[in-house]
Design a protein around this motif. Structure first.
Motif, mmCIF file in Angstrom:
data_model
loop_
_atom_site.group_PDB
_atom_site.id
_atom_site.type_symbol
_atom_site.label_atom_id
_atom_site.label_comp_id
_atom_site.label_asym_id
_atom_site.label_seq_id
_atom_site.Cartn_x
_atom_site.Cartn_y
_atom_site.Cartn_z
ATOM 1 N N ASP A 83 0.811 -1.220 0.000
ATOM 2 C CA ASP A 83 0.000 0.000 0.000
ATOM 3 C C ASP A 83 0.844 1.271 0.000
ATOM 4 O O ASP A 83 0.320 2.378 0.056
ATOM 5 C CB ASP A 83 -0.944 0.006 1.202
ATOM 6 C CG ASP A 83 -0.189 0.019 2.544
ATOM 7 O OD1 ASP A 83 1.058 0.080 2.538
ATOM 8 O OD2 ASP A 83 -0.862 -0.047 3.599
ATOM 9 N N GLY A 84 2.182 1.117 -0.048
ATOM 10 C CA GLY A 84 3.071 2.267 -0.105
ATOM 11 C C GLY A 84 3.625 2.707 1.231
ATOM 12 O O GLY A 84 4.483 3.591 1.287
ATOM 13 N N THR A 85 3.156 2.106 2.325
ATOM 14 C CA THR A 85 3.637 2.458 3.659
ATOM 15 C C THR A 85 5.103 2.057 3.822
ATOM 16 O O THR A 85 5.487 0.922 3.521
ATOM 17 C CB THR A 85 2.802 1.760 4.741
ATOM 18 O OG1 THR A 85 1.422 2.076 4.552
ATOM 19 C CG2 THR A 85 3.252 2.188 6.128
ATOM 20 N N VAL A 86 5.925 2.975 4.324
ATOM 21 C CA VAL A 86 7.357 2.728 4.520
ATOM 22 C C VAL A 86 7.624 2.500 6.003
ATOM 23 O O VAL A 86 7.085 3.216 6.857
ATOM 24 C CB VAL A 86 8.198 3.915 4.011
ATOM 25 C CG1 VAL A 86 9.680 3.687 4.293
ATOM 26 C CG2 VAL A 86 7.969 4.114 2.523
ATOM 27 N N TYR A 87 8.439 1.491 6.304
ATOM 28 C CA TYR A 87 8.788 1.209 7.691
ATOM 29 C C TYR A 87 10.252 0.781 7.756
ATOM 30 O O TYR A 87 10.854 0.392 6.742
ATOM 31 C CB TYR A 87 7.885 0.135 8.280
ATOM 32 C CG TYR A 87 7.943 -1.198 7.557
ATOM 33 C CD1 TYR A 87 8.716 -2.245 8.044
ATOM 34 C CD2 TYR A 87 7.212 -1.403 6.383
ATOM 35 C CE1 TYR A 87 8.776 -3.473 7.378
ATOM 36 C CE2 TYR A 87 7.270 -2.618 5.712
ATOM 37 C CZ TYR A 87 8.052 -3.647 6.204
ATOM 38 O OH TYR A 87 8.112 -4.849 5.547
ATOM 39 N N THR A 88 10.869 0.857 8.952
ATOM 40 C CA THR A 88 12.280 0.534 9.137
ATOM 41 C C THR A 88 12.437 -0.677 10.044
ATOM 42 O O THR A 88 11.767 -0.773 11.079
ATOM 43 C CB THR A 88 13.035 1.728 9.746
ATOM 44 O OG1 THR A 88 12.909 2.861 8.874
ATOM 45 C CG2 THR A 88 14.512 1.400 9.930
ATOM 46 N N VAL A 89 13.316 -1.599 9.630
ATOM 47 C CA VAL A 89 13.624 -2.777 10.444
ATOM 48 C C VAL A 89 15.139 -2.976 10.449
ATOM 49 O O VAL A 89 15.851 -2.444 9.586
ATOM 50 C CB VAL A 89 12.945 -4.056 9.890
ATOM 51 C CG1 VAL A 89 11.428 -3.933 9.945
ATOM 52 C CG2 VAL A 89 13.405 -4.332 8.471
ATOM 53 N N ASN A 90 15.644 -3.716 11.437
ATOM 54 C CA ASN A 90 17.053 -4.100 11.459
ATOM 55 C C ASN A 90 17.199 -5.471 10.808
ATOM 56 O O ASN A 90 16.399 -6.375 11.053
ATOM 57 C CB ASN A 90 17.592 -4.146 12.890
ATOM 58 C CG ASN A 90 17.743 -2.764 13.483
ATOM 59 O OD1 ASN A 90 18.103 -1.824 12.791
ATOM 60 N ND2 ASN A 90 17.452 -2.631 14.769
ATOM 61 N N ALA A 91 18.213 -5.614 9.962
ATOM 62 C CA ALA A 91 18.417 -6.888 9.258
ATOM 63 C C ALA A 91 19.907 -7.148 9.097
ATOM 64 O O ALA A 91 20.725 -6.221 9.150
ATOM 65 C CB ALA A 91 17.731 -6.848 7.892
ATOM 66 N N ARG A 92 20.249 -8.412 8.916
ATOM 67 C CA ARG A 92 21.649 -8.791 8.676
ATOM 68 C C ARG A 92 21.915 -8.812 7.178
ATOM 69 O O ARG A 92 21.152 -9.388 6.401
ATOM 70 C CB ARG A 92 21.963 -10.155 9.291
ATOM 71 C CG ARG A 92 22.013 -10.116 10.800
ATOM 72 C CD ARG A 92 23.001 -11.118 11.399
ATOM 73 N NE ARG A 92 23.239 -10.807 12.807
ATOM 74 C CZ ARG A 92 24.197 -10.005 13.232
ATOM 75 N NH1 ARG A 92 25.006 -9.435 12.359
ATOM 76 N NH2 ARG A 92 24.352 -9.766 14.527
#
Length: 261
Positions: A76-85
């Motif tokens: 839907d275009g929503t941007v979010y931030t996550v931590n990843a390796r």
């Protein structure tokens, strides 16, 4: 002290590596370079600086992994931030090779998922990646195509309809390609000095003279538009040569103009 690359410097350094991987895997060099520009901010991102990871590939690589924040986008275009390796590499060459292998071999549940991006032009490859769900960014293909057009990256792709090389031509160009590969790896790891690059340019000059004599073509229009032909005296013996010769010479001149030689 951190090194900052302009986009032109980044292209000059990445193009030889991308072209060699294109010949081996079928991934268009223009696509590889455009993804590198977009994904690593022309080699200046934290992931590129800390792990030589130019394409944001997750997991564990030849040099282990690093934990980094990343922005994702829902349908839907929503941007979010996550931590990843993310995978860590010893050089840009390793990063490019891994990226090319990913597109060529796909993923465990679908080995052909990215095959639409192989052995085609960069713009079509970008659209194929978008259709295959390579990135969550709904404008990913458009961003890549804009970079391909802005920096005229199609010139690094294998031209269609070329006459095949003779055995002698291929041997001469393979030798030149091996030299370019070695120097590209040195540049990517930032362990090469300007004096070393100047010595390499002297060595490559002799090989350029071999390649330029194999198919006497005038300078292509894209080469003339960017460099002209008035300042080539002393660098080449004739103002004509094979298409591979003009491509290789363009890479050398871009490196010189970027202050790397």
């Amino acid at each position: 002290m951190a090194v900052f690359y302009s986009t032109q410097q980044f292209i000059a350094m990445l193009a030889p590596i991308a072209a060699l991987n294109a010949a081996a895997t079928g991934v268009p060099a223009s696509l590889t370079i455009a993804q590198g520009i977009l994904e690593s901010s022309s080699g200046n991102s934290g992931l590129a600086a800390s792990a030589n990871n130019l394409f944001g590939i997750k997991g564990s690589g030849p040099a282990g992994s690093v934990l980094m924040p990343t922005r994702e986008q829902r349908a839907d275009g929503t941007v979010y931030t996550v931590n990843a390796r993310f995978r860590a590499y010893n050089s840009w060459s390793e990063s490019v090779a891994d990226h090319s292998q990913l597109l060529a071999r796909g993923v465990s549940w679908n080995r052909s998922i990215y095959h639409g991006a192989l052995r085609t032009d960069g713009r079509s490859a970008a659209r194929a990646l978008q259709a295959a769900g390579y990135a969550t960014d709904i404008n990913y293909a458009n961003k890549l195509i804009a970079l391909i057009d802005r920096y005229q990256l199609v010139q690094y792709d294998q031209a269609k309809g070329e006459e095949p090389m003779t055995a002698e031509e291929k041997a001469a160009f393979d030798e030149l390609a091996a030299t370019v590969r070695q120097q590209a790896q040195l540049i990517a790891s930032l362990t090469v000095s300007k004096n070393t690059l100047k010595d390499w340019l002297t060595s490559v000059d002799g090989r350029l003279k071999q390649v330029e004599g194999q198919a006497q073509l005038p300078a292509p229009s894209w080469f003339v538009d960017e460099f002209g032909t008035d300042d080539l005296d002393g660098l080449i013996t004739n103002k004509s040569g094979s298409l591979d010769f003009w491509r290789t010479l363009a890479i050398v001149l871009r490196m010189r103009n970027a202050g790397l030689l």
